[in-house]
Write a protein that holds these residues in place. Structure first.
Motif, short mmCIF file in Angstrom:
data_model
loop_
_atom_site.label_atom_id
_atom_site.label_comp_id
_atom_site.label_asym_id
_atom_site.label_seq_id
_atom_site.Cartn_x
_atom_site.Cartn_y
_atom_site.Cartn_z
N GLY A 1 -11.83 0.44 -7.16
CA GLY A 1 -10.89 -0.63 -6.90
C GLY A 1 -9.67 -0.15 -6.13
O GLY A 1 -9.58 1.01 -5.71
N SER A 2 -8.72 -1.05 -5.96
CA SER A 2 -7.51 -0.76 -5.18
C SER A 2 -6.61 0.23 -5.91
O SER A 2 -6.28 1.29 -5.39
N SER A 3 -6.19 -0.11 -7.12
CA SER A 3 -5.40 0.82 -7.93
C SER A 3 -5.27 0.31 -9.35
O SER A 3 -5.01 -0.88 -9.57
N SER B 1 -13.30 -6.06 -4.61
CA SER B 1 -12.84 -6.44 -3.27
C SER B 1 -11.44 -5.87 -3.04
O SER B 1 -10.72 -5.52 -3.98
N GLY B 2 -11.07 -5.77 -1.77
CA GLY B 2 -9.69 -5.45 -1.43
C GLY B 2 -9.23 -4.06 -1.79
O GLY B 2 -8.05 -3.87 -2.08
N VAL B 3 -10.12 -3.06 -1.74
CA VAL B 3 -9.67 -1.68 -1.94
C VAL B 3 -8.69 -1.30 -0.83
O VAL B 3 -7.71 -0.61 -1.06
N GLY B 4 -8.97 -1.77 0.37
CA GLY B 4 -8.03 -1.59 1.47
C GLY B 4 -8.40 -0.52 2.47
O GLY B 4 -7.95 -0.55 3.61
N ARG C 1 0.93 3.56 -2.70
CA ARG C 1 0.80 3.12 -4.10
C ARG C 1 1.07 4.25 -5.08
O ARG C 1 1.68 4.04 -6.13
N ASP D 1 -13.74 -0.26 2.74
CA ASP D 1 -14.36 -1.25 1.84
C ASP D 1 -15.86 -1.40 2.09
O ASP D 1 -16.65 -1.40 1.15
N TRP E 1 1.95 -3.60 -3.70
CA TRP E 1 1.02 -4.29 -2.79
C TRP E 1 -0.37 -4.38 -3.43
O TRP E 1 -1.40 -4.19 -2.78
N ASN E 2 -0.42 -4.70 -4.70
CA ASN E 2 -1.68 -4.66 -5.44
C ASN E 2 -1.59 -5.58 -6.64
O ASN E 2 -1.40 -5.15 -7.77
N GLU F 1 -9.60 5.21 -7.15
CA GLU F 1 -8.67 4.52 -6.28
C GLU F 1 -8.20 5.45 -5.16
O GLU F 1 -7.96 6.64 -5.39
#
Length: 368
Positions: free
Chosen positions: A7-9, A87-90, A46, A93, A15-16, A40
């Motif tokens: 995932g993103s974090s 979704s949206g790991v940034g 982040r 992806d 921003w998460n 992450e």
């Protein structure tokens, strides 16, 4: 089960917006005996804006945003019983989705967890070769942050075997009433990052209301707003760390929720902010979207606005006593019906049922 979650974090909400959602659900899955490893990338500053240290209920692997580091963490998917790509790991992806699913063990459940389903579906409609669309036939299921039947029908229509909404919720250990903090004193506060698919709605629901009520005070928190022209009665706070959210919610007379364009259009997608505010017994004013009654009752547990004029009208007549009554009713509702303990139990049951079905279908050699 061993869960590998990409995932993103988990550690940072910078921003998460999905951070507290991940924390709430994964903490509950760990409490139910699952072994969590969250992967992450070190991206978007982040790691320099962490809200929490690595928790004792999950192993967190922070990897460099390079192809070499990506390959190493994708290889670890082979050791898991459940492989999740959010979704949206940034960064990377598409490569992550393809790579971790190909590396997953034969017995493993393969899951795409969409925390912005409405936007993802819009992208897939515009691009028949979208990587998520291409991956759907090989996945066991799609889990989503929300969206209700419209999202379920859309995903299944594009080839998903199953699509199940797992809504945002409240962690009562993290979001609760606290003493007011003068840094956040105002009549109406809004917290959200400046994003292209949210800005026009913030202008309508927040900045227009501020312009209509020049004698009232407004506060906006989140990244990106420092360069935005605003009425003189609006203060900009910048990034608000997760540890400050309770005070941010408890101090103002009311707090505002503004959905992003896609979520407002599809409905049934309450943001994390809705439950955080309710958990702190804040009086919440939300923009109107279909399905709000599933979560909070209008005029009793939440105030609903169709536009900036409605927001101004609500604020003009809102007393401290009524705000307190609405906030307390909202808190009671979410504690009863929308806790992460309930969401964790839901996901635990989904995983165990799917794993049992997968085991029954696998040949004995692959099962071993």
């Amino acid at each position: 089960m061993k869960i590998a979650f990409y995932g993103s974090s988990l550690l940072s909400s910078y921003w998460n917006g999905a951070a507290t959602y991940y924390r709430g659900i994964l903490k509950q899955l760990a409490a139910r005996g699952h072994e969590i490893c969250f992967y992450e990338p070190d991206a978007f500053d982040r790691q320099q804006h962490r809200d929490i240290d690595p928790p004792d209920w999950a192993r967190v692997v922070v990897y460099d945003a390079t192809p070499e580091a990506l390959t190493k963490v994708m290889d670890e998917a082979a050791d898991a019983d459940v492989v999740v790509k959010a979704s949206g790991v940034g960064v990377f992806d598409a490569e992550l989705l393809d790579g971790v699913m190909r590396r997953a063990a034969p017995h493993a459940l393969r899951i795409f967890w969409d925390v912005d389903a409405a936007a993802t579906l819009d992208e897939m409609r515009a691009d028949p070769d979208h990587p998520v669309r291409a991956a759907l036939p090989g996945l066991d299921m799609v889990l989503t942050y929300g969206g209700g039947d419209p999202v379920v029908d859309a995903y299944c229509g594009m080839g998903a075997r199953r699509c199940i909404p797992v809504y945002n919720a409240l962690d009562p250990d993290s979001h609760l009433p606290v003493a007011p903090d003068p840094r956040f004193a105002c009549d109406l506060a809004f917290l959200g990052n400046r994003l292209p698919d949210r800005e026009a709605r913030v202008e309508e629901y927040f900045l227009k209301a501020a312009a209509l009520l020049p004698d009232r005070s407004f506060l906006i928190g989140g990244n990106g707003w420092e360069s935005k022209a605003m009425p003189a009665n609006v203060r900009h706070r910048g990034h608000v760390y997760t540890a400050e959210h309770n005070a941010f919610n408890c101090t103002p007379l009311a707090v505002l929720n503004v959905a992003r364009d896609s979520m407002a259009q599809i409905g049934f997608s309450p943001a994390t902010r809705v439950f955080e505010a309710a958990g702190a017994a804040a009086c919440l004013i939300t923009d109107a979207w279909e399905g709000i009654e599933m979560f909070l009752t209008p005029d009793k547990e939440v105030l609903v606005a169709r536009d900036g004029q409605d927001v101004a009208d609500h604020l003009s007549t809102l007393t401290a006593d009524r705000a307190r009554t609405i906030g307390e009713a909202a808190r009671a509702r979410v504690l009863r019906e929308h806790s992460y303990a309930l969401r964790g139990a839901q996901v635990d049951a989904i995983l165990r049922d799917a794993a049992a079905a997968r085991a029954a279908d696998l040949p004995e050699m692959e099962r071993a």
